[in-house]
Design a protein around this motif. Structure first.
Motif, PDB file in Angstrom:
ATOM      1  N   GLY A 149       0.778  -1.226   0.000  1.00 15.50           N
ATOM      2  CA  GLY A 149       0.000   0.000   0.000  1.00 15.50           C
ATOM      3  C   GLY A 149       0.811   1.277   0.000  1.00 15.50           C
ATOM      4  N   THR A 150       2.014   1.248  -0.557  1.00 12.57           N
ATOM      5  CA  THR A 150       2.839   2.445  -0.572  1.00 12.57           C
ATOM      6  C   THR A 150       2.367   3.404  -1.654  1.00 12.57           C
ATOM      7  OG1 THR A 150       4.416   1.270  -1.970  1.00 12.57           O
ATOM      8  CG2 THR A 150       4.887   1.347   0.381  1.00 12.57           C
ATOM      9  N   THR A 151       2.660   4.678  -1.458  1.00 13.63           N
ATOM     10  CA  THR A 151       2.210   5.708  -2.394  1.00 13.63           C
ATOM     11  C   THR A 151       3.367   6.270  -3.213  1.00 13.63           C
ATOM     12  OG1 THR A 151       2.409   7.378  -0.654  1.00 13.63           O
ATOM     13  CG2 THR A 151       0.251   6.365  -0.960  1.00 13.63           C
ATOM     14  N   PHE A 152       4.454   5.495  -3.361  1.00 17.31           N
ATOM     15  CA  PHE A 152       5.597   5.945  -4.142  1.00 17.31           C
ATOM     16  C   PHE A 152       5.195   6.106  -5.602  1.00 17.31           C
ATOM     17  CE2 PHE A 152       7.924   2.922  -1.130  1.00 17.31           C
ATOM     18  CZ  PHE A 152       7.955   3.883  -0.136  1.00 17.31           C
ATOM     19  N   GLU A 153       5.751   7.117  -6.237  1.00 19.51           N
ATOM     20  CA  GLU A 153       5.507   7.275  -7.674  1.00 19.51           C
ATOM     21  C   GLU A 153       6.420   6.374  -8.490  1.00 19.51           C
ATOM     22  OE1 GLU A 153       5.632  11.313  -8.828  1.00 19.51           O
ATOM     23  OE2 GLU A 153       3.914  11.897  -7.609  1.00 19.51           O
ATOM     24  N   ARG A 154       7.563   5.988  -7.927  1.00 18.11           N
ATOM     25  CA  ARG A 154       8.431   5.028  -8.598  1.00 18.11           C
ATOM     26  C   ARG A 154       9.387   4.432  -7.568  1.00 18.11           C
ATOM     27  NH1 ARG A 154      13.596   6.909  -9.793  1.00 18.11           N
ATOM     28  NH2 ARG A 154      13.755   5.404 -11.476  1.00 18.11           N
ATOM     29  N   HIS A 155       9.921   3.286  -7.879  1.00 17.22           N
ATOM     30  CA  HIS A 155      10.891   2.639  -6.997  1.00 17.22           C
ATOM     31  C   HIS A 155      12.293   2.865  -7.561  1.00 17.22           C
ATOM     32  CE1 HIS A 155       8.241   0.690  -4.166  1.00 17.22           C
ATOM     33  NE2 HIS A 155       7.492   0.301  -5.162  1.00 17.22           N
ATOM     34  N   HIS A 156      13.085   3.618  -6.871  1.00 14.26           N
ATOM     35  CA  HIS A 156      14.432   3.936  -7.354  1.00 14.26           C
ATOM     36  C   HIS A 156      15.275   2.675  -7.560  1.00 14.26           C
ATOM     37  CE1 HIS A 156      13.620   8.130  -6.518  1.00 14.26           C
ATOM     38  NE2 HIS A 156      13.310   7.830  -5.271  1.00 14.26           N
ATOM     39  N   LEU A 157      15.054   1.671  -6.727  1.00 13.89           N
ATOM     40  CA  LEU A 157      15.954   0.528  -6.723  1.00 13.89           C
ATOM     41  C   LEU A 157      15.435  -0.661  -7.521  1.00 13.89           C
ATOM     42  CD1 LEU A 157      16.910   0.591  -2.942  1.00 13.89           C
ATOM     43  CD2 LEU A 157      18.033   1.720  -4.846  1.00 13.89           C
ATOM     44  N   VAL A 212       8.118  -6.963  -5.020  1.00 14.11           N
ATOM     45  CA  VAL A 212       6.717  -7.335  -5.189  1.00 14.11           C
ATOM     46  C   VAL A 212       5.888  -6.260  -4.507  1.00 14.11           C
ATOM     47  CG1 VAL A 212       4.934  -9.075  -4.820  1.00 14.11           C
ATOM     48  CG2 VAL A 212       7.325  -9.783  -5.137  1.00 14.11           C
ATOM     49  N   GLU A 213       4.985  -5.638  -5.262  1.00 16.25           N
ATOM     50  CA  GLU A 213       4.167  -4.550  -4.734  1.00 16.25           C
ATOM     51  C   GLU A 213       2.734  -5.025  -4.513  1.00 16.25           C
ATOM     52  OE1 GLU A 213       5.672  -0.550  -6.581  1.00 16.25           O
ATOM     53  OE2 GLU A 213       5.172  -1.925  -8.204  1.00 16.25           O
ATOM     54  N   ILE A 214       2.234  -4.849  -3.297  1.00 20.80           N
ATOM     55  CA  ILE A 214       0.850  -5.178  -2.987  1.00 20.80           C
ATOM     56  C   ILE A 214       0.043  -3.887  -2.978  1.00 20.80           C
ATOM     57  CG2 ILE A 214      -0.735  -6.185  -1.296  1.00 20.80           C
ATOM     58  CD1 ILE A 214       1.543  -7.927  -0.300  1.00 20.80           C
ATOM     59  N   ASN A 215      -0.936  -3.805  -3.860  1.00 21.86           N
ATOM     60  CA  ASN A 215      -1.810  -2.623  -3.983  1.00 21.86           C
ATOM     61  C   ASN A 215      -1.016  -1.311  -4.036  1.00 21.86           C
ATOM     62  OD1 ASN A 215      -4.163  -4.178  -3.950  1.00 21.86           O
ATOM     63  ND2 ASN A 215      -4.270  -4.151  -1.719  1.00 21.86           N
ATOM     64  N   PRO A 216      -0.123  -1.164  -5.022  1.00 25.75           N
ATOM     65  CA  PRO A 216       0.653   0.076  -5.115  1.00 25.75           C
ATOM     66  C   PRO A 216      -0.172   1.212  -5.708  1.00 25.75           C
ATOM     67  CG  PRO A 216       1.159  -1.313  -6.990  1.00 25.75           C
ATOM     68  CD  PRO A 216       0.198  -2.097  -6.123  1.00 25.75           C
ATOM     69  N   LEU A 217       0.315   2.425  -5.519  1.00 25.69           N
ATOM     70  CA  LEU A 217      -0.326   3.581  -6.152  1.00 25.69           C
ATOM     71  C   LEU A 217      -0.080   3.547  -7.653  1.00 25.69           C
ATOM     72  CD1 LEU A 217      -1.833   6.270  -5.930  1.00 25.69           C
ATOM     73  CD2 LEU A 217       0.384   7.391  -5.586  1.00 25.69           C
ATOM     74  N   ILE A 218       1.186   3.372  -8.030  1.00 22.45           N
ATOM     75  CA  ILE A 218       1.575   3.291  -9.441  1.00 22.45           C
ATOM     76  C   ILE A 218       2.581   2.155  -9.578  1.00 22.45           C
ATOM     77  CG2 ILE A 218       2.704   4.474 -11.365  1.00 22.45           C
ATOM     78  CD1 ILE A 218       1.780   7.105 -10.179  1.00 22.45           C
ATOM     79  N   ARG A 251      -2.670  -7.011  -6.806  1.00 20.86           N
ATOM     80  CA  ARG A 251      -3.660  -5.953  -6.620  1.00 20.86           C
ATOM     81  C   ARG A 251      -5.069  -6.524  -6.600  1.00 20.86           C
ATOM     82  NH1 ARG A 251      -5.766  -4.403 -11.750  1.00 20.86           N
ATOM     83  NH2 ARG A 251      -4.623  -5.364 -13.493  1.00 20.86           N
ATOM     84  N   THR A 252      -5.982  -5.707  -6.112  1.00 22.36           N
ATOM     85  CA  THR A 252      -7.383  -6.092  -6.030  1.00 22.36           C
ATOM     86  C   THR A 252      -8.143  -5.594  -7.254  1.00 22.36           C
ATOM     87  OG1 THR A 252      -7.299  -5.980  -3.616  1.00 22.36           O
ATOM     88  CG2 THR A 252      -9.477  -5.895  -4.623  1.00 22.36           C
ATOM     89  N   ALA A 253      -9.110  -6.368  -7.705  1.00 25.10           N
ATOM     90  CA  ALA A 253      -9.988  -5.940  -8.801  1.00 25.10           C
ATOM     91  C   ALA A 253     -10.982  -4.926  -8.229  1.00 25.10           C
ATOM     92  CB  ALA A 253     -10.708  -7.137  -9.413  1.00 25.10           C
ATOM     93  N   GLU A 254     -10.525  -3.676  -8.111  1.00 29.98           N
ATOM     94  CA  GLU A 254     -11.294  -2.647  -7.418  1.00 29.98           C
ATOM     95  C   GLU A 254     -12.656  -2.393  -8.080  1.00 29.98           C
ATOM     96  OE1 GLU A 254     -10.016  -1.811  -4.718  1.00 29.98           O
ATOM     97  OE2 GLU A 254      -7.846  -1.695  -4.854  1.00 29.98           O
ATOM     98  N   ARG A 255     -12.695  -2.396  -9.396  1.00 30.07           N
ATOM     99  CA  ARG A 255     -13.967  -2.145 -10.087  1.00 30.07           C
ATOM    100  C   ARG A 255     -14.982  -3.231  -9.757  1.00 30.07           C
ATOM    101  NH1 ARG A 255     -12.863   0.469 -16.074  1.00 30.07           N
ATOM    102  NH2 ARG A 255     -10.900   1.517 -15.596  1.00 30.07           N
ATOM    103  N   ALA A 275      -6.022  10.531  -3.609  1.00 29.12           N
ATOM    104  CA  ALA A 275      -4.849  10.021  -4.336  1.00 29.12           C
ATOM    105  C   ALA A 275      -4.293   8.745  -3.716  1.00 29.12           C
ATOM    106  CB  ALA A 275      -3.758  11.096  -4.365  1.00 29.12           C
ATOM    107  N   MET A 276      -5.071   8.079  -2.875  1.00 28.33           N
ATOM    108  CA  MET A 276      -4.586   6.874  -2.205  1.00 28.33           C
ATOM    109  C   MET A 276      -4.616   5.671  -3.147  1.00 28.33           C
ATOM    110  SD  MET A 276      -3.711   8.036   0.672  1.00 28.33           S
ATOM    111  CE  MET A 276      -3.376   6.533   1.573  1.00 28.33           C
ATOM    112  N   PRO A 277      -3.833   4.617  -2.843  1.00 25.91           N
ATOM    113  CA  PRO A 277      -3.817   3.426  -3.704  1.00 25.91           C
ATOM    114  C   PRO A 277      -5.207   2.825  -3.867  1.00 25.91           C
ATOM    115  CG  PRO A 277      -1.975   3.356  -2.161  1.00 25.91           C
ATOM    116  CD  PRO A 277      -2.822   4.521  -1.757  1.00 25.91           C
ATOM    117  N   GLY A 278      -5.568   2.524  -5.099  1.00 20.21           N
ATOM    118  CA  GLY A 278      -6.848   1.902  -5.401  1.00 20.21           C
ATOM    119  C   GLY A 278      -8.000   2.868  -5.559  1.00 20.21           C
TER     120      GLY A 278
END
Length: 360
Positions: free
Chosen positions: A142-150, A160-166, A175-179, A204-207
């Protein structure tokens, strides 16, 4: 005049001069009557020791107060078999995922290193700390990073990103099928006779963006485009309280509200109740996440459930596939949510028009 037998300032007062010796595997081996190598096999869960020997080794370790030196063991390993977890502590669902990661990691032969994101540390610092502890992969929640530098640096771990913002390039995403979740919420309310269904969004939160789209699409599907009302919010109780105050200031309340998440729904619910609005008789409320907050008996919140245990399992499996099986292709894993109906939703209230017609 001092005591001739005194050897220092603490002598004669019962204070030990040195610390007691820390028990070792050698001490356990001597207690059980086996070799130190066999004791090492037992603690590494390797074959070679009988069930009775294992039992006696663990019993001796308990009696002696032995604790393995994890740091030393890591230094001796070619691989650490550690997964770093980068998360925030703001959302109950994210905490549930962290709890579920422990059995999932153990099942795949890994241990976890946790690192919480706070406002005083940036992404790179948090990631570097996990790398310094020899984490082979990083799981973010659930992080709100716009990108992962590393994420795409040479020699950096799998992410592995669980429910990321981008989504960042070179990562696996769970991720979850939010729709789908929002469609289930709207379908349930429409079946209860609701038409004036509002949505408090997550900003602007994830999902949040996908939930907004899902709400709009579901309302249009039911021919309720003219009833679409989206109010600004986020994933906090205060945003729900603000939205409730805004709705109370309007001439007519909606008959149902779908909140951005359970915390937002909690703020909405509390403010309505203090204003004398009855839930669900006057207004039905649906949350999102089905966190422990929703399950409390005095809240009894209908909520779209994201399965924390399933998210944790597939995230660890994705990391293990890269580390143990050599998979290189990125994966996008979509999990279906489920609506859990409780006492915060019910049939739509009716109201009369000046002509005497009943509306919902």
């Amino acid at each position: 005049m001092g005591d001739p037998g005194s050897t220092g300032p603490s002598a004669g007062r019962g204070t030990p001069v040195g610390r007691p010796k820390r028990p070792t595997m050698s001490d356990i081996a001597a207690r059980v009557g086996v070799s130190q190598a066999l004791v090492s096999l037992v603690f590494r869960n390797q074959p070679g020791a009988s069930p009775d020997t294992r039992r006696r080794v663990f019993q001796a370790a308990e009696e002696l107060g032995y604790r393995p030196d994890t740091a030393a063991q890591l230094l001796r390993r070619t691989r650490s078999r550690q997964l770093g977890v980068l998360f925030t502590m703001r959302q109950p669902h994210d905490v549930g995922v962290v709890e579920a990661l422990y059995p999932a990691a153990r099942k795949h032969g890994y241990t976890l290193v946790l690192n919480a994101m706070v406002d005083t540390r940036d992404e790179r610092q948090a990631m570097d700390e996990l790398l310094g502890l020899r984490c082979e992969a990083i799981i973010t929640i659930g992080t709100t990073f716009e990108r992962h530098h590393l994420a795409t640096d040479v020699g950096r771990p799998s992410v592995v990103e669980i429910n990321p913002l981008i989504r960042a390039a070179g990562t696996d995403v769970v991720r979850t099928a939010e729709r789908n979740g929002m469609r289930q919420a709207v379908d349930h309310l429409v079946a209860q006779g609701h038409r004036a269904i509002a949505h408090i969004d997550g900003g602007a939160m994830p999902g949040a963006e996908e939930r907004r789209r899902g709400y709009r699409a579901a309302m249009r599907h039911h021919g309720l485009a003219g009833h679409i009302r989206i109010h600004p919010g986020d994933y906090t109780e205060e945003s729900g309280a603000r939205a409730a105050r805004d709705l109370l200031a309007r001439p007519e309340l909606p008959t149902a509200v779908i909140a951005g998440n359970d915390r937002c729904a909690h703020g909405l619910l509390g403010t309505f109740l203090r204003a004398g609005v009855h839930v669900p008789d006057d207004v039905s409320i649906v949350g999102y996440d089905d966190s422990r907050l929703a399950q409390l008996s005095f809240i009894d919140l209908t909520s779209v459930r994201q399965d924390a245990a399933e998210a944790a399992e597939v995230a660890v499996r994705a990391a293990a596939e890269r580390l143990d099986e050599g998979r290189t292709a990125d994966r996008d894993i979509v999990l279906d949510p489920t609506l859990v109906v409780r006492g915060s939703t019910g049939p739509a209230r009716t109201r009369s028009t000046p002509d005497g017609d009943l509306l919902r």
